[in-house]
Design a protein around this motif. Structure first.
Motif, mmCIF file in Angstrom:
data_model
loop_
_atom_site.group_PDB
_atom_site.id
_atom_site.type_symbol
_atom_site.label_atom_id
_atom_site.label_comp_id
_atom_site.label_asym_id
_atom_site.label_seq_id
_atom_site.Cartn_x
_atom_site.Cartn_y
_atom_site.Cartn_z
ATOM 1 N N ALA A 271 18.068 5.777 -8.532
ATOM 2 C CA ALA A 271 17.417 7.093 -8.791
ATOM 3 C C ALA A 271 18.382 8.148 -7.652
ATOM 4 C CB ALA A 271 16.228 7.097 -8.545
ATOM 5 N N ALA A 272 19.420 7.846 -7.496
ATOM 6 C CA ALA A 272 20.174 8.570 -6.267
ATOM 7 C C ALA A 272 19.824 10.042 -6.457
ATOM 8 C CB ALA A 272 21.499 8.152 -6.228
ATOM 9 N N GLY A 273 19.434 10.697 -5.228
ATOM 10 C CA GLY A 273 19.466 12.175 -5.226
ATOM 11 C C GLY A 273 18.104 12.561 -6.126
ATOM 12 N N LEU A 274 17.089 11.634 -6.336
ATOM 13 C CA LEU A 274 15.875 12.072 -6.911
ATOM 14 C C LEU A 274 14.727 11.939 -6.031
ATOM 15 C CD1 LEU A 274 16.174 11.225 -10.641
ATOM 16 C CD2 LEU A 274 16.470 13.642 -9.560
ATOM 17 N N PRO A 275 13.530 12.185 -6.049
ATOM 18 C CA PRO A 275 12.497 12.103 -4.950
ATOM 19 C C PRO A 275 12.121 10.628 -5.071
ATOM 20 C CG PRO A 275 11.955 14.051 -6.431
ATOM 21 C CD PRO A 275 13.221 13.527 -6.947
ATOM 22 N N HIS A 276 12.404 9.924 -6.151
ATOM 23 C CA HIS A 276 12.013 8.433 -6.238
ATOM 24 C C HIS A 276 13.062 7.504 -5.794
ATOM 25 C CE1 HIS A 276 12.889 9.433 -10.195
ATOM 26 N NE2 HIS A 276 13.086 8.316 -10.545
ATOM 27 N N LEU B 247 4.995 14.400 -2.000
ATOM 28 C CA LEU B 247 4.952 12.948 -2.363
ATOM 29 C C LEU B 247 4.739 12.014 -0.779
ATOM 30 C CD1 LEU B 247 7.746 12.363 -5.038
ATOM 31 C CD2 LEU B 247 5.215 12.149 -5.354
ATOM 32 N N PRO B 248 4.233 10.874 -1.013
ATOM 33 C CA PRO B 248 4.038 10.025 0.284
ATOM 34 C C PRO B 248 5.434 9.872 0.676
ATOM 35 C CG PRO B 248 2.524 9.216 -1.287
ATOM 36 C CD PRO B 248 3.463 10.405 -2.172
ATOM 37 N N THR B 249 5.946 9.665 1.837
ATOM 38 C CA THR B 249 7.302 9.523 2.412
ATOM 39 C C THR B 249 7.491 8.134 3.010
ATOM 40 O OG1 THR B 249 6.759 10.501 4.468
ATOM 41 C CG2 THR B 249 7.742 11.883 2.662
ATOM 42 N N ALA B 250 6.226 7.388 3.437
ATOM 43 C CA ALA B 250 6.459 6.162 4.061
ATOM 44 C C ALA B 250 7.103 4.927 2.998
ATOM 45 C CB ALA B 250 5.101 5.489 4.588
ATOM 46 N N PRO B 251 8.160 4.460 3.333
ATOM 47 C CA PRO B 251 8.717 3.352 2.506
ATOM 48 C C PRO B 251 7.862 2.108 2.434
ATOM 49 C CG PRO B 251 10.404 3.926 4.283
ATOM 50 C CD PRO B 251 9.033 4.677 4.661
ATOM 51 N N LEU C 148 12.866 5.268 -0.432
ATOM 52 C CA LEU C 148 13.930 5.332 0.791
ATOM 53 C C LEU C 148 15.107 6.261 0.335
ATOM 54 C CD1 LEU C 148 14.361 3.713 3.214
ATOM 55 C CD2 LEU C 148 15.691 2.338 2.021
ATOM 56 N N PRO C 149 14.966 7.485 0.935
ATOM 57 C CA PRO C 149 16.297 8.504 0.780
ATOM 58 C C PRO C 149 17.375 7.854 1.373
ATOM 59 C CG PRO C 149 14.101 9.746 1.347
ATOM 60 C CD PRO C 149 13.808 8.296 1.461
ATOM 61 N N LEU C 150 18.613 7.934 0.901
ATOM 62 C CA LEU C 150 19.816 7.482 1.830
ATOM 63 C C LEU C 150 20.659 8.768 1.474
ATOM 64 C CD1 LEU C 150 18.594 4.605 -0.130
ATOM 65 C CD2 LEU C 150 20.381 3.837 1.675
ATOM 66 N N ASN C 151 21.801 8.454 2.692
ATOM 67 C CA ASN C 151 22.922 9.564 2.472
ATOM 68 C C ASN C 151 23.928 8.527 1.709
ATOM 69 O OD1 ASN C 151 25.588 10.658 2.668
ATOM 70 N ND2 ASN C 151 25.144 11.381 4.780
ATOM 71 N N GLU C 152 23.970 8.964 0.239
ATOM 72 C CA GLU C 152 25.046 8.173 -0.701
ATOM 73 C C GLU C 152 26.342 8.348 -0.160
ATOM 74 O OE1 GLU C 152 22.733 10.616 -2.030
ATOM 75 O OE2 GLU C 152 21.196 9.063 -2.520
ATOM 76 N N GLY C 153 26.818 9.546 0.098
ATOM 77 C CA GLY C 153 28.145 9.585 0.853
ATOM 78 C C GLY C 153 28.543 8.802 1.955
ATOM 79 N N ALA C 154 27.472 8.548 2.846
ATOM 80 C CA ALA C 154 28.013 7.703 4.065
ATOM 81 C C ALA C 154 27.615 6.180 3.828
ATOM 82 C CB ALA C 154 27.034 8.018 5.045
ATOM 83 N N ALA C 155 26.674 5.788 2.988
ATOM 84 C CA ALA C 155 26.334 4.738 2.536
ATOM 85 C C ALA C 155 27.393 3.687 1.805
ATOM 86 C CB ALA C 155 24.804 4.515 1.772
ATOM 87 N N GLN D 198 0.764 -1.248 -0.062
ATOM 88 C CA GLN D 198 0.048 -0.027 0.115
ATOM 89 C C GLN D 198 0.798 1.417 0.152
ATOM 90 O OE1 GLN D 198 -2.449 -1.471 3.293
ATOM 91 N NE2 GLN D 198 -4.157 -1.784 2.160
ATOM 92 N N ASN D 199 1.702 1.140 0.699
ATOM 93 C CA ASN D 199 2.741 2.461 0.762
ATOM 94 C C ASN D 199 3.525 2.780 -0.718
ATOM 95 O OD1 ASN D 199 2.258 2.887 3.475
ATOM 96 N ND2 ASN D 199 4.050 2.226 4.304
ATOM 97 N N ALA D 200 3.820 1.625 -1.287
ATOM 98 C CA ALA D 200 4.587 1.700 -2.476
ATOM 99 C C ALA D 200 3.457 2.150 -3.730
ATOM 100 C CB ALA D 200 5.276 0.565 -2.710
ATOM 101 N N TRP D 201 2.455 1.624 -3.500
ATOM 102 C CA TRP D 201 1.335 2.114 -4.529
ATOM 103 C C TRP D 201 1.023 3.331 -4.331
ATOM 104 C CZ3 TRP D 201 -0.374 1.374 -8.853
ATOM 105 C CH2 TRP D 201 -1.663 1.501 -9.405
ATOM 106 N N ALA D 202 0.702 4.063 -3.137
ATOM 107 C CA ALA D 202 0.465 5.272 -2.935
ATOM 108 C C ALA D 202 1.712 6.284 -3.520
ATOM 109 C CB ALA D 202 0.289 5.643 -1.446
#
Length: 199
Positions: free
Chosen positions: A174-179, A95-99, A149-156, A75-79
């Motif tokens: 899609a690093a750095g983008l809303p999706h 945009l919805p933020t729940a993973p 699922l936003p991540l800190n690419e520099g730390a990951a 349901q979260n991904a579909w939203a």
């Protein structure tokens, strides 16, 4: 009417290859009409929505690529994906933020000419197939996506690219983008174990 039944049956048969039976057995399933419109093939009472091949979010209304790419979304991904598709964010809506979880155990095909979705760089060195537009198309291995699922690419300790040389390595798409989201891949053997748990 018989043609509609055949279309729905084909859409359902394709869509259920995206996820284990425990996900698909009561899922609502959509397919794409000839005009590129998302069309209901089967109503389900469960929490998942599955979409037949051709539904890859960056190819709306375009012909399906050579490989299958059905998906099943919680349901979260579909939203989230529905909001992306409806372009609400473009109109200033949040945009919805729940993973959420997206199953793509049939894999996903990607055109090399349109795969750079954000800071990610697609590395493909083999297994390509030309599409009608003349670009190369590659098939990603079976996977699930955690989206968004936003991540800190520099730390990951994760790359922002997918490589056919190491097709089960997790990475950030899609690093750095809303999706922006996490991609977790499976071997063919593990995919079969997920799809056929009773065997």
């Amino acid at each position: 009417m018989a043609g509609d039944d055949a279309w729905a049956s084909a859409a359902i048969a394709d869509a259920v290859t995206a996820a284990p039976p425990s996900v698909t057995h009561d899922a609502t399933i959509f397919g794409w009409s000839d005009g590129g419109k998302l069309t209901l093939a089967r109503y389900g009472s469960g929490p998942y929505t599955c979409i037949a091949s051709g539904a890859f979010s960056l190819r709306l209304g375009k012909p399906a690529l050579p490989y299958p790419d059905p998906m099943c979304l919680d349901q979260n991904a579909w939203a989230f994906l529905s909001a992306i598709w409806s372009r609400k964010a473009k109109d200033g809506g949040a945009l919805p933020t729940a993973p959420g979880l997206v199953w793509m155990l049939a894999g996903m095909n990607v055109s090399k000419t349109a795969v750079d979705v954000g800071a990610a760089t697609f590395v493909a060195t083999s297994g390509t197939q030309s599409n009608q537009a003349g670009g190369d198309v590659v098939q990603m291995s079976p996977h699930v996506m955690v989206m968004p699922l936003p991540l800190n690419e520099g730390a990951a300790e994760l790359t922002t690219s997918y490589s056919l040389e190491d097709p089960i390595r997790p990475w950030i798409m899609a690093a750095g983008l809303p999706h922006e989201h996490l991609m977790v891949h499976f071997t063919d053997k593990n995919t079969q174990a997920l799809m056929n748990p009773g065997e």
